[in-house]
Motif scaffolding. Structure first.
Motif, PDB file in Angstrom:
ATOM      1  N   ARG A   1       2.834   0.360 -14.689  1.00  0.00           N
ATOM      2  CA  ARG A   1       1.368   0.234 -14.789  1.00  0.00           C
ATOM      3  C   ARG A   1       0.701   0.278 -13.420  1.00  0.00           C
ATOM      4  NH1 ARG A   1       2.286  -4.129 -18.563  1.00  0.00           N
ATOM      5  NH2 ARG A   1       1.775  -5.495 -16.836  1.00  0.00           N
ATOM      6  N   ASP A   2       1.521   0.263 -12.362  1.00  0.00           N
ATOM      7  CA  ASP A   2       0.987   0.224 -10.999  1.00  0.00           C
ATOM      8  C   ASP A   2       0.476   1.619 -10.600  1.00  0.00           C
ATOM      9  OD1 ASP A   2       0.767   0.151  -8.125  1.00  0.00           O
ATOM     10  OD2 ASP A   2       2.113  -1.589  -8.122  1.00  0.00           O
ATOM     11  N   PRO A   3      -0.788   1.733 -10.200  1.00  0.00           N
ATOM     12  CA  PRO A   3      -1.324   3.071  -9.880  1.00  0.00           C
ATOM     13  C   PRO A   3      -0.645   3.733  -8.679  1.00  0.00           C
ATOM     14  CG  PRO A   3      -2.917   1.339  -9.343  1.00  0.00           C
ATOM     15  CD  PRO A   3      -1.818   0.682 -10.089  1.00  0.00           C
ATOM     16  N   LEU A   4       0.034   2.936  -7.841  1.00  0.00           N
ATOM     17  CA  LEU A   4       0.727   3.529  -6.686  1.00  0.00           C
ATOM     18  C   LEU A   4       2.151   3.954  -7.023  1.00  0.00           C
ATOM     19  CD1 LEU A   4      -0.476   1.197  -3.777  1.00  0.00           C
ATOM     20  CD2 LEU A   4      -1.140   3.569  -4.215  1.00  0.00           C
ATOM     21  N   ALA A   5       2.573   3.692  -8.275  1.00  0.00           N
ATOM     22  CA  ALA A   5       3.961   4.024  -8.634  1.00  0.00           C
ATOM     23  C   ALA A   5       4.016   5.165  -9.638  1.00  0.00           C
ATOM     24  CB  ALA A   5       4.653   2.795  -9.214  1.00  0.00           C
ATOM     25  N   PHE A   6       5.114   5.918  -9.585  1.00  0.00           N
ATOM     26  CA  PHE A   6       5.360   7.024 -10.515  1.00  0.00           C
ATOM     27  C   PHE A   6       6.815   6.911 -10.962  1.00  0.00           C
ATOM     28  CE2 PHE A   6       6.995  11.328 -11.252  1.00  0.00           C
ATOM     29  CZ  PHE A   6       6.055  11.847 -12.135  1.00  0.00           C
ATOM     30  N   ILE A   7       7.035   6.795 -12.268  1.00  0.00           N
ATOM     31  CA  ILE A   7       8.410   6.640 -12.770  1.00  0.00           C
ATOM     32  C   ILE A   7       8.758   7.818 -13.658  1.00  0.00           C
ATOM     33  CG2 ILE A   7       9.987   5.183 -14.102  1.00  0.00           C
ATOM     34  CD1 ILE A   7       8.367   2.793 -13.350  1.00  0.00           C
TER      35      ILE A   7
ATOM     36  N   GLY B   1       0.789  -1.228   0.000  1.00  0.00           N
ATOM     37  CA  GLY B   1       0.000   0.000   0.000  1.00  0.00           C
ATOM     38  C   GLY B   1       0.818   1.273   0.000  1.00  0.00           C
ATOM     39  N   LEU B   2       2.166   1.141  -0.119  1.00  0.00           N
ATOM     40  CA  LEU B   2       3.011   2.327  -0.119  1.00  0.00           C
ATOM     41  C   LEU B   2       3.061   2.947  -1.522  1.00  0.00           C
ATOM     42  CD1 LEU B   2       5.947   0.923   2.062  1.00  0.00           C
ATOM     43  CD2 LEU B   2       4.287   2.671   2.744  1.00  0.00           C
ATOM     44  N   ARG B   3       3.114   4.277  -1.565  1.00  0.00           N
ATOM     45  CA  ARG B   3       3.243   4.972  -2.844  1.00  0.00           C
ATOM     46  C   ARG B   3       4.727   5.186  -3.140  1.00  0.00           C
ATOM     47  NH1 ARG B   3       0.061  10.256  -3.278  1.00  0.00           N
ATOM     48  NH2 ARG B   3       0.318   9.833  -5.493  1.00  0.00           N
ATOM     49  N   VAL B   4       5.146   4.800  -4.342  1.00  0.00           N
ATOM     50  CA  VAL B   4       6.579   4.770  -4.685  1.00  0.00           C
ATOM     51  C   VAL B   4       6.877   5.609  -5.932  1.00  0.00           C
ATOM     52  CG1 VAL B   4       8.504   3.282  -5.363  1.00  0.00           C
ATOM     53  CG2 VAL B   4       6.802   2.451  -3.730  1.00  0.00           C
ATOM     54  N   ALA B   5       7.833   6.521  -5.816  1.00  0.00           N
ATOM     55  CA  ALA B   5       8.298   7.275  -6.990  1.00  0.00           C
ATOM     56  C   ALA B   5       9.710   6.830  -7.333  1.00  0.00           C
ATOM     57  CB  ALA B   5       8.268   8.772  -6.705  1.00  0.00           C
ATOM     58  N   VAL B   6      10.015   6.729  -8.627  1.00  0.00           N
ATOM     59  CA  VAL B   6      11.349   6.343  -9.082  1.00  0.00           C
ATOM     60  C   VAL B   6      11.900   7.460  -9.966  1.00  0.00           C
ATOM     61  CG1 VAL B   6      12.714   4.653 -10.377  1.00  0.00           C
ATOM     62  CG2 VAL B   6      10.706   3.895  -9.077  1.00  0.00           C
ATOM     63  N   LEU B   7      13.053   7.992  -9.585  1.00  0.00           N
ATOM     64  CA  LEU B   7      13.709   9.044 -10.369  1.00  0.00           C
ATOM     65  C   LEU B   7      15.104   8.571 -10.747  1.00  0.00           C
ATOM     66  CD1 LEU B   7      12.937  12.063  -8.000  1.00  0.00           C
ATOM     67  CD2 LEU B   7      11.722  11.500 -10.113  1.00  0.00           C
ATOM     68  N   ALA B   8      15.629   9.085 -11.841  1.00  0.00           N
ATOM     69  CA  ALA B   8      16.984   8.696 -12.233  1.00  0.00           C
ATOM     70  C   ALA B   8      17.884   9.916 -12.321  1.00  0.00           C
ATOM     71  CB  ALA B   8      16.960   7.972 -13.571  1.00  0.00           C
ATOM     72  N   VAL B   9      19.103   9.780 -11.801  1.00  0.00           N
ATOM     73  CA  VAL B   9      20.135  10.799 -11.997  1.00  0.00           C
ATOM     74  C   VAL B   9      21.154  10.158 -12.921  1.00  0.00           C
ATOM     75  CG1 VAL B   9      21.954  12.171 -10.930  1.00  0.00           C
ATOM     76  CG2 VAL B   9      19.799  11.815  -9.733  1.00  0.00           C
TER      77      VAL B   9
END
Lengths: 327, 327
Positions: A109-115, A78-86
């Motif tokens: 495709r996961d609604p709790l994730a942001f890439i 149930g955690l919301r996860v963002a993924v960023l790249a440097v």
């Protein structure tokens, strides 16, 4: 949409607004920069914090697969996860290592994730500064965990370490000789070393590599921000999906300990100071790229190249001119 | 002694004057810096040039012995040789790798040789800038060859490459696996790779290592400043005194080719521009260390650390203040 509306939409968790906000902070147009500055001040007022995890590893070590597996593990809770790249290489290629989101197809495709793929900027310093602001936007948008990915090339790791609460180094199984391939400075930044590919034929090598690094970490001086037993080395398999739950438990325990002992807030305060100082330094040097300073640098540079002036005398003249020409 | 007298004594080849002049350029006192600037302009007018050879190698590779052997080979031919060290570790230890001259006892007694330990400065940039000025003083004093030594730790090698006409990388015999220990960037800077210790039991390993590096160099793109066959790898033994005459012949041939083809002058002009630009950048940033800028940086830094301002907004305020407070 004006900046205050955008800030409210970001804080409300609107993903399209978040994407637009990140694009705004990545822009180098002067008017965009001014708007970005207001935006960042407004979202900072929301006072939200995520767990920021930096993750570094050389190409081929299985970073994408591991991030996807870890991300899915977290969203399943149930955690919301963002993924960023440097991405330091984007400075050269103009592209991005993350390229498109299909690299992490299931997670994207996961609604709790942001890439978010890495921005293409012309210099690493710029990439890192904008990445820091993108992290702040993700926090304001209510993400619980922000994963900041970078390829291991030394300088980018130092910058990511200044962006995150916990720094994870991802390694592949290796012969004992290759232990020295990881620089001491990088080892000293790591809170957790994960030896990936602990599956199939590579499992024995992974276990051995992990033991080697555990031994090496043990030799490092204990840092005040670490509970006993840290930094730690573990084996994982992103492919077989083993060891990730244990790694996540270690990360949570470490984060909780640091919060309880004041190290979390200290580190964040130190990082904010670091980025303030970096912005001032970069801003000061940027003066040299604009006329009339740029033209004067060019003229003095020609006199120096032709041997008509020493580098030192020309520099003194330039610095005096800068001191007098600013409004 | 006034600056013009000192300049004349340096140009006349007075060794004590040279030592004093180097001490002057190493000083960080403002009045000394002004005097150093005049001194450098006066000696540059003499228009003398030496062959500047940069020499890098990790500790234990036999640098001192090799420099002493090479130095004695050159003085035996009647050439005047100066040895300077750029020591990044002195920033930490406050000391010097060269320590005392007894490390090169025979060379230091040679009337045609001049050995100068590295200065102890607080930052690598400072060390390199002052080393560049020490090289210029040695040239003005009539030395034919200036050997600039550094330990191989990446950043110092890049700086020494910006100080010299020819860059030599000194390596020890190694297993084939260790080839990758030398970073590609360092390989690309090298004009000549010398594999030392090609004597006794280590000779076969030295020959193999040399062949490995010759193969690796062959894969690098040919640079416009190289005649065919360069960069090149050779074996030497500083202990048995073999291979050094051949290495010196290669260095001379390369230097002559570059002079004939305009690359020598081009490289020197580019280096002078580089150091001019570095001096301006460092000078600009140094502004931040003096009041009132320093005090304002501290106040804004506290506001940022406490979360009252974003790093970006504080930086904007600081940069605006700098633009208005300069005289």
């Amino acid at each position: 949409m004006d900046v205050s509306d955008l800030a409210r939409s970001v804080i409300a968790g609107d993903r399209r607004a978040l994407a637009r906000a990140i694009t705004l902070v990545e822009s180098r147009r002067d008017d965009h920069r001014a708007a970005a500055r207001s935006l960042l001040a407004e979202v900072q007022a929301a006072g939200r914090q995520a767990l920021r995890i930096g993750l570094s590893g050389t190409p081929g070590v299985g970073k994408s697969t591991l991030i996807e597996s870890l991300g899915l593990l977290l969203t399943a809770q149930g955690l919301r996860v963002a993924v960023l790249a440097v991405d330091p290489s984007s400075a050269r290629s103009g592209g991005s290592i993350l390229g498109d989101k299909t690299r992490m197809e299931r997670l994207s495709r996961d609604p709790l994730a942001f890439i978010r793929p890495s921005p293409s900027q012309t210099q690493l310093g710029g990439v890192a500064r904008r990445s820091r602001e993108a992290v702040a936007l993700c926090e304001a948008a209510g993400f619980d965990v922000v994963l900041i990915e970078t390829v291991g090339v030394g300088q980018s790791e130092t910058m990511v370490a200044e962006l995150c609460d916990i720094f994870v180094l991802l390694l592949a199984p290796a012969g004992g000789d290759e232990l020295q391939g990881v620089k001491r400075g990088i080892m000293e930044m790591a809170d957790l070393i994960l030896v990936n590919k602990a599956d199939g034929d590579l499992k024995p090598a992974a276990l051995r590599t992990c033991a080697d690094y555990a031994g090496a970490l043990h030799l490092l001086r204990r840092r005040p921000q670490d509970p006993p037993g840290f930094p730690k080395a573990l084996t994982v398999s992103a492919l077989a999906d083993t060891g990730l739950a244990e790694a996540w438990t270690e990360i949570r325990n470490l984060a909780a300990w640091r919060q309880d002992h004041g190290h979390w807030a200290n580190r964040r305060a130190g990082q904010a100071r670091h980025w303030f100082s970096e912005e001032v330094r970069q801003g000061l040097l940027a003066e040299l790229n604009h006329d009339p300073a740029r033209a004067r640098m060019e003229n003095l540079g020609q006199a120096v190249a032709a041997g008509r002036m020493t580098p030192d005398a020309a520099a003194a003249e330039m610095l005096a001119a800068l001191a007098h020409s600013t409004p």
